[in-house]
Design a protein around this motif. Structure first.
Motif, PDB file in Angstrom:
ATOM      1  N   ASP A  28       4.485  -8.354   2.076  1.00  0.00           N
ATOM      2  CA  ASP A  28       4.771  -7.761   0.770  1.00  0.00           C
ATOM      3  C   ASP A  28       5.427  -8.764  -0.164  1.00  0.00           C
ATOM      4  O   ASP A  28       5.034  -8.920  -1.314  1.00  0.00           O
ATOM      5  CB  ASP A  28       5.703  -6.561   0.953  1.00  0.00           C
TER       6      ASP A  28
ATOM      7  N   GLU B 196      -1.307  -5.678   3.058  1.00  0.00           N
ATOM      8  CA  GLU B 196      -1.707  -5.333   1.685  1.00  0.00           C
ATOM      9  C   GLU B 196      -1.903  -6.576   0.806  1.00  0.00           C
ATOM     10  O   GLU B 196      -1.296  -6.709  -0.261  1.00  0.00           O
ATOM     11  CB  GLU B 196      -0.657  -4.410   1.042  1.00  0.00           C
TER      12      GLU B 196
ATOM     13  N   SER C 201      -3.075  -5.704  -2.895  1.00  0.00           N
ATOM     14  CA  SER C 201      -2.409  -4.614  -3.609  1.00  0.00           C
ATOM     15  C   SER C 201      -2.029  -5.042  -5.024  1.00  0.00           C
ATOM     16  O   SER C 201      -1.398  -6.082  -5.240  1.00  0.00           O
ATOM     17  CB  SER C 201      -1.158  -4.184  -2.848  1.00  0.00           C
TER      18      SER C 201
ATOM     19  N   SER D  97      -4.192  -2.509   5.115  1.00  0.00           N
ATOM     20  CA  SER D  97      -4.551  -2.322   3.710  1.00  0.00           C
ATOM     21  C   SER D  97      -4.855  -0.864   3.409  1.00  0.00           C
ATOM     22  O   SER D  97      -5.317  -0.111   4.273  1.00  0.00           O
ATOM     23  CB  SER D  97      -5.773  -3.179   3.358  1.00  0.00           C
ATOM     24  N   HIS D  98      -4.589  -0.471   2.151  1.00  0.00           N
ATOM     25  CA  HIS D  98      -5.031   0.823   1.642  1.00  0.00           C
ATOM     26  C   HIS D  98      -6.396   0.710   0.968  1.00  0.00           C
ATOM     27  O   HIS D  98      -6.989   1.723   0.594  1.00  0.00           O
ATOM     28  CB  HIS D  98      -4.030   1.374   0.618  1.00  0.00           C
TER      29      HIS D  98
END
Length: 310
Positions: free
Chosen positions: A83, A160, A163, A192-193
């Motif tokens: 992040d 992510e 993101s 990951s989203h």
């Protein structure tokens, strides 16, 4: 292929809160392993356990055959893009990489050559002397990937990585990940989203919900197992949106109504008789009827929202 990451019966508690519940999976050499689930499902906790930053309440985590709680040498074989990029805005790209290269004890001649090669690889050679504070978010992510590769790791953990990036930047990151596997034979663990991203680049995925794995398999295997067959009816763009909304209310077998740039796509159950009849009654032009292609999004929603078996 040999196992690079092996997680066995991993459980992690924070007080009374059970963050991970008997999680088990393995990642093979050269694999891009996708890890997906809702916020709070346990993805970041799993990553911290793999990196040796959290001790399991029970179970084991091994990287390259080493138990991460007993031997820290595995960390020299692993890179991470998390992040927080860990970059310094008041240093230029070259200085950032040089700083981390010194931490890894890379000799100065080797370090300079490696930095130049990595900046070329991530497409930042022409911005090497610019302060990182002037970089876009996508550029910072590419530099973070270069930083994670400085010490020539065998495994890359990514949390992510796309993101908040625009579509062009997301594409660049996806291409970089593909190159890492094909050209550098790297093993990638990707949380990951972004399900489009996961579907395009991952050879295997695990779905986590409420701290435990609910499914593991290739994208195609999960599609075959969980995606419902459906038909797509392609209509011309001039169809009345209000008419389609009315149809959606009295024809329950319409699954999705997608209004695209030049067409209207109706996803429905395999039997399209009633829908086609209604469209013809209203003189709606049908351009094409075709078998629909299942998406990972459909599979994901099915898995995340399904009821637990007793």
């Amino acid at each position: 292929m040999s196992l690079v990451i092996e997680v066995k019966n991993l459980t992690k508690k924070f007080g009374k809160f059970l963050a991970l519940d008997d999680v088990s999976f393995s990642v093979k050499s050269g694999e891009v392993f996708g890890y997906i689930g809702p916020n709070g499902a346990g993805k970041t906790t799993t990553i911290r356990a793999i990196l040796g930053l959290l001790s399991p309440s029970s179970g084991t985590v091994s990287v390259l055959g080493e138990d991460v709680t007993k031997n820290e040498t595995f960390r020299w074989c692993i890179g991470a893009v998390l992040d927080s990029t860990g970059l310094y805005d008041k240093l230029c790209a070259f200085e950032n990489l040089d700083f981390y290269g010194q931490i890894y004890n890379i000799p100065i001649d080797t370090r300079r050559k490696t930095i130049e090669e990595l900046l070329q690889f991530v497409g930042l050679s022409n911005r090497a002397k610019d302060l990182v504070g002037t970089y876009s978010k996508g550029m910072k992510q590419r530099l973070a990937i270069a930083r994670a590769l400085l010490h020539n790791p065998q495994v890359l953990i990514m949390d992510e990585p796309t993101s908040g990036l625009d579509p062009d930047a997301q594409l660049l990151i996806r291409e970089l990940i593909g190159d890492l596997v094909s050209k550098r034979n790297l093993t990638v663990f990707l949380s990951s989203h972004n399900l489009v991203e996961i579907e395009k680049i991952c050879s295997k995925i695990a779905v986590i919900r409420e701290g435990h794995i609910i499914e593991i398999g290739s994208v195609e295997d999960l599609k075959k197992k969980f995606a419902k067959p459906h038909t797509e009816i392609i209509l011309s763009k001039d169809v009345s949106v209000e008419l389609m909304r009315q149809m959606q209310s009295f024809l329950p077998n319409i699954l999705v109504l997608n209004i695209a740039k030049d067409r209207v796509i109706v996803q429905c159950d395999v039997d399209t008789t009633d829908i086609v009849k209604k469209l013809m009654e209203h003189d709606v032009k049908i351009k094409e009827i075709r078998q629909g292609t299942a998406s990972l999004e459909e599979v994901y929603q099915s898995l995340i929202h399904r009821e637990e078996k007793p």
